[in-house]
Motif scaffolding. Structure first.
Motif, short mmCIF file in Angstrom:
data_model
loop_
_atom_site.label_atom_id
_atom_site.label_comp_id
_atom_site.label_asym_id
_atom_site.label_seq_id
_atom_site.Cartn_x
_atom_site.Cartn_y
_atom_site.Cartn_z
N ALA B 192 27.90 23.11 -52.11
CA ALA B 192 27.55 23.77 -50.67
C ALA B 192 27.79 22.45 -49.51
O ALA B 192 28.13 23.12 -48.59
CB ALA B 192 26.15 24.57 -50.61
N TRP B 195 31.45 21.79 -49.21
CA TRP B 195 32.13 22.70 -48.43
C TRP B 195 31.87 22.98 -47.16
O TRP B 195 32.69 23.07 -46.32
CB TRP B 195 31.80 24.23 -49.17
CG TRP B 195 32.67 24.32 -50.23
CD1 TRP B 195 32.32 24.51 -51.54
CD2 TRP B 195 34.07 24.50 -50.37
NE1 TRP B 195 33.38 24.70 -52.33
CE2 TRP B 195 34.32 24.84 -51.66
CE3 TRP B 195 35.04 24.58 -49.65
CZ2 TRP B 195 35.79 24.71 -52.37
CZ3 TRP B 195 36.33 24.63 -49.83
CH2 TRP B 195 36.79 24.66 -51.31
N ALA B 196 30.61 22.73 -46.60
CA ALA B 196 30.03 22.56 -45.28
C ALA B 196 30.83 21.51 -44.57
O ALA B 196 31.32 21.49 -43.31
CB ALA B 196 28.53 22.65 -45.21
N VAL B 199 34.54 22.45 -43.92
CA VAL B 199 34.63 23.35 -42.75
C VAL B 199 34.31 22.67 -41.47
O VAL B 199 34.93 22.86 -40.52
CB VAL B 199 33.51 24.72 -42.90
CG1 VAL B 199 33.28 25.56 -41.69
CG2 VAL B 199 33.85 25.59 -43.90
N LEU B 238 29.27 27.35 -38.04
CA LEU B 238 30.12 27.75 -39.13
C LEU B 238 29.84 27.11 -40.20
O LEU B 238 29.54 27.63 -41.29
CB LEU B 238 31.64 27.73 -38.83
CG LEU B 238 32.45 28.90 -39.50
CD1 LEU B 238 32.06 30.23 -39.18
CD2 LEU B 238 34.05 28.47 -38.97
N PRO B 239 29.46 25.74 -40.31
CA PRO B 239 29.25 25.19 -41.37
C PRO B 239 27.87 25.52 -41.79
O PRO B 239 27.77 25.51 -43.09
CB PRO B 239 29.16 23.74 -40.86
CG PRO B 239 30.36 23.54 -39.85
CD PRO B 239 30.13 24.84 -39.08
N VAL B 242 28.43 28.86 -43.78
CA VAL B 242 28.86 28.34 -45.32
C VAL B 242 27.90 27.79 -46.13
O VAL B 242 27.64 28.35 -47.37
CB VAL B 242 30.07 27.36 -45.00
CG1 VAL B 242 30.51 26.80 -46.36
CG2 VAL B 242 31.15 28.23 -44.42
N TRP B 243 27.08 26.99 -45.75
CA TRP B 243 26.11 26.51 -46.34
C TRP B 243 24.71 27.41 -46.87
O TRP B 243 24.54 27.54 -47.83
CB TRP B 243 25.52 25.10 -45.60
CG TRP B 243 24.28 24.53 -46.16
CD1 TRP B 243 23.88 23.76 -47.08
CD2 TRP B 243 23.07 24.66 -45.52
NE1 TRP B 243 22.67 23.34 -47.42
CE2 TRP B 243 21.97 24.07 -46.32
CE3 TRP B 243 22.27 25.52 -44.37
CZ2 TRP B 243 20.48 24.02 -46.22
CZ3 TRP B 243 20.88 25.42 -44.27
CH2 TRP B 243 20.18 24.71 -45.13
N MET B 246 25.95 29.69 -49.43
CA MET B 246 26.05 29.19 -50.93
C MET B 246 24.66 28.85 -51.40
O MET B 246 24.54 28.12 -52.19
CB MET B 246 26.91 27.94 -50.82
CG MET B 246 28.30 28.20 -50.69
SD MET B 246 29.54 26.92 -50.74
CE MET B 246 29.40 26.73 -52.57
#
Ligand code: ATP
Ligand code: MG
Lengths: 249, 403
Positions: B192, B195-196, B199, B238-239, B242-243, B246
């Motif tokens: 996670a 991915w953050a 992003v 946004l990050p 995303v975090w 997940m």
């Protein structure tokens, strides 16, 4: 006299640098569209007075009202005044890292939020008025002193000020360049601009000034029309000053 | 710029007269050639003498030259490693790589921090606030006047005087400043987070593009659309979303006392801390002076003219003063960055294992003196050239076309 409110009001303005009293009870009104020439010996406080009008210097006592706005520590008042009052300095003070055109568009774009194309058009208009549109892409260092001073005038005019202040705009120039700058200023005077101009150019004063103000040691000693001042001076100090000026020329 | 096009204005220009060389001492060209031949010959002679001498000495002592030793097992412990390292099996090559990375770690972080600190102090010296101006002046004078080595030893011994890990028994804190260094909790890294981060980087590019579009819009309409809401959304909201999507993993690896020492979390060793701290404080004092003099080099009339046009002080600084000051600031700033990098070799004195320290150990244990010194020299040369190239590029980018 004009029926409108005066453009500039100085009411018993006093200023000290440390213990030195440089402006003493200076009281003077400048009417809309009036053209005032300020003269006096070196160190008499001419620059200090004119710089107080757009608050490059702060006064300690008295009142200064510019176009209806009193100068105080209020930053909004300062913003208003800085937009309405243009200033031209003895040493030009163009921005050396910007082109002539950019010198002129910087403030309209960043202060007046003008679109770039419009600001450039405006700048070219004024550069044409001061007769140097062909120098627009050059940098200040590539221009002669007279050209630089004309750019400085155009730069100030781009902010569409109601009042223009000049602090000895020609005293850093060679004699052959003085005329081109004075011509520009005469043109500006004819267009109806309110002007306060520190200068010792007596010819210029005779031609455009509505009033000449003589300062000495921080005080306004005498004022009147150019003819009255130069031909029938009343005070000894002005007589002495005029004799020195004439000898110098 | 083709040479075949002849400018009509040059129609009656002619080539400069050709000068032949005379074989006489009074001819400057002849004189220069003689001098240069002599100097080149002298240098070649000295190098030849040194090389021959060295080769003979190495033969006498049975030392093989070459870089073959780099693949031998080093067998020395290295306290701070950025890449996996095992004293029992790792090679000299890897040990030296650790040293180079450690130097890089000090130099890069040091340059960034000393630039920030130095700039703040430099501006502080120009402050109208009497206390700020005086304090920053004292800072500059004190740190500039004391030898760096002394300062490093001072900070290091100060850190040594801190309580040991054992003194923190029973503490519920998660950050520990002990004589063995600073222990911090670390985030347990999971997908996670990666991915953050991805992003975030994409958001960075997006913000950059938006800012460019906003500038275009400003040129066209005069007003610049706000950038910060977009930046906030792309870089933070946004990050985080995303975090969170997940599963919002959030576990810390917290340092705890086990026996006599701490385990878990991340460590900043006292050696690194003292070296970095000392270098940053010292170099910042020079950078402060450079920044101050750079800003003061811009005439007061520039502030006044811009202010009289209605620009606010911050806009004056950004649009008028800094562009002029930077041209004065950057060349000496480059020297300070180089100085900081080279000064990091004082690490030896407090036992931080930078490239000099590791190469020194290697040199003692294997006798590969020439190679060791060459490695150190090449490392610093490479760092210095990179810094110089970068700064020259930056300087050229902001340079004045004309003045
Ligand atoms: N920043 C300052 N700090 C201290 N004293 C100042 C400062 N600026 C001006 N003065 C003093 O104030 C007095 C008035 O100065 P000012 O510059 O207004 O004179 P001036 O009439 O414009 O003279 P000049 O014709 O030489 O330009 C002078 O005695 C000058 O020395
Ligand atoms: Mg003056």
């Amino acid at each position: 006299m004009a029926t409108e409110a005066p453009a500039i009001v100085l009411d018993k303005v006093n200023k000290w640098y440390g213990a030195m009293h440089v402006l003493r009870d200076v009281t003077m009104n400048v009417a809309q569209k009036e053209r005032v020439v300020v003269c006096g010996p070196s160190g008499s406080g001419k620059s200090t007075m004119i710089r107080c009008i757009n608050r490059l210097e702060t006064h300690q006592e008295g009142k200064i009202i510019v176009d209806g706005t009193e100068l105080t520590d209020d930053l909004r008042a300062l913003d208003t005044i800085r937009r309405e009052v243009g200033m031209v300095f003895q040493s030009f003070n163009l921005f050396p890292h910007l082109t002539i055109l950019e010198n002129c568009t910087l403030a309209p774009i960043s202060v007046r939020k003008m679109p770039k194309a419009e600001a450039e058009e405006l700048a070219m208009d004024f550069l044409r008025k001061v007769k140097i549109p062909e120098q627009a892409k050059k940098f200040p260092g590539q221009l002669s002193g007279g050209q630089q001073q004309r750019v400085a005038i155009a730069r100030a005019l781009c902010m569409k000020p109601k009042i223009m202040l000049f602090d000895e705009p020609t005293s850093a120039l060679d004699p052959e360049m003085i005329k081109e700058v004075l011509d520009t200023m005469v043109g500006l005077a004819e267009s109806g601009m309110t002007m306060v101009c520190v200068t010792h150019e007596m010819g210029f004063a005779r031609m455009v000034a509505d009033r000449v103000v003589f300062m000495d040691r921080g005080e306004i000693v005498e004022q009147g029309t150019p003819t009255a001042m130069f031909e029938t001076p009343q005070t000894d100090r002005l007589k002495l000053f005029l004799s020195q000026i004439l000898r110098g020329h | 710029m083709s040479g075949s096009i002849i400018d009509p204005r040059l129609a009656n220009a002619r080539a400069a007269p050709k000068r032949g060389m005379q074989l006489s001492w009074s001819d400057p060209v002849f004189r220069n050639i003689i001098w240069q031949t002599l100097i080149v010959g002298l240098i070649a002679g000295v190098i030849w003498y040194l090389a021959a001498n060295t080769v003979r000495n190495l033969e006498v002592r049975h030392i093989a030259t070459g870089l073959g030793f780099l693949s031998n097992t080093a067998g020395i412990p290295i306290a701070e490693t950025l890449i996996p390292y095992d004293p029992a099996t790792s090679t000299w090559g890897r040990a030296i790589a650790e040293g180079i990375l450690n130097t890089l770690k000090v130099a890069l972080v040091g340059i960034v921090l000393s630039t920030i600190l130095g700039t703040l102090i430099g501006i502080g010296r120009l402050s109208k606030n009497w206390l700020v101006a005086k304090l920053t002046a004292v800072y500059v004078e004190v740190l500039r006047d004391l030898p760096l080595l002394l300062q490093l030893l001072f900070w290091y011994s100060l850190l040594q005087g801190l309580p040991g890990p054992r003194d923190f028994r029973g503490s519920t804190s998660i950050v520990f400043l002990t004589s063995r260094g600073l222990r911090l909790p670390l985030l347990n890294w999971e997908d996670a987070h990666s991915w953050a981060l991805v992003v975030f980087v994409v958001g960075l590019i997006g913000t950059f593009l938006w800012n460019r579009a906003a500038n275009k819009k400003q040129d066209a309409t005069g007003t610049k659309p706000a950038v910060w809401p977009v930046a906030l959304g792309l870089l933070i909201v946004l990050p985080v979303l995303v975090w969170a999507a997940m599963g919002a993993p959030w576990t810390l690896d917290v340092p705890v006392l086990k026996g006599f020492n701490m385990v878990g979390g991340g460590t900043i060793t006292p050696e690194y801390f003292a070296l970095l701290f000392g270098l940053v404080l010292y170099t910042a004092s020079y950078i402060a002076e450079i920044v101050r003099s750079g800003i003061q080099a811009v005439p007061k009339g520039q502030w006044e003219a811009a202010g009289a046009l209605g620009l606010h002080p911050f806009a004056v600084l950004r649009l008028v003063v800094l562009p002029q000051a930077l041209r004065v600031i950057i060349p000496p700033m480059t020297s300070q960055f180089l100085n900081l990098t080279k000064n990091s070799s004082l690490a030896v004195a407090i036992g931080f294992q930078d490239v000099v320290s590791v190469s020194g150990t290697m040199l003692n244990q294997t006798g590969q003196a020439i190679e060791g010194v060459a490695i150190i020299m090449l490392t610093f040369l490479a760092f210095s050239l990179s810094i110089s190239l970068f700064m020259n590029w930056y300087n050229a980018r902001i340079a004045l076309v004309e003045r």
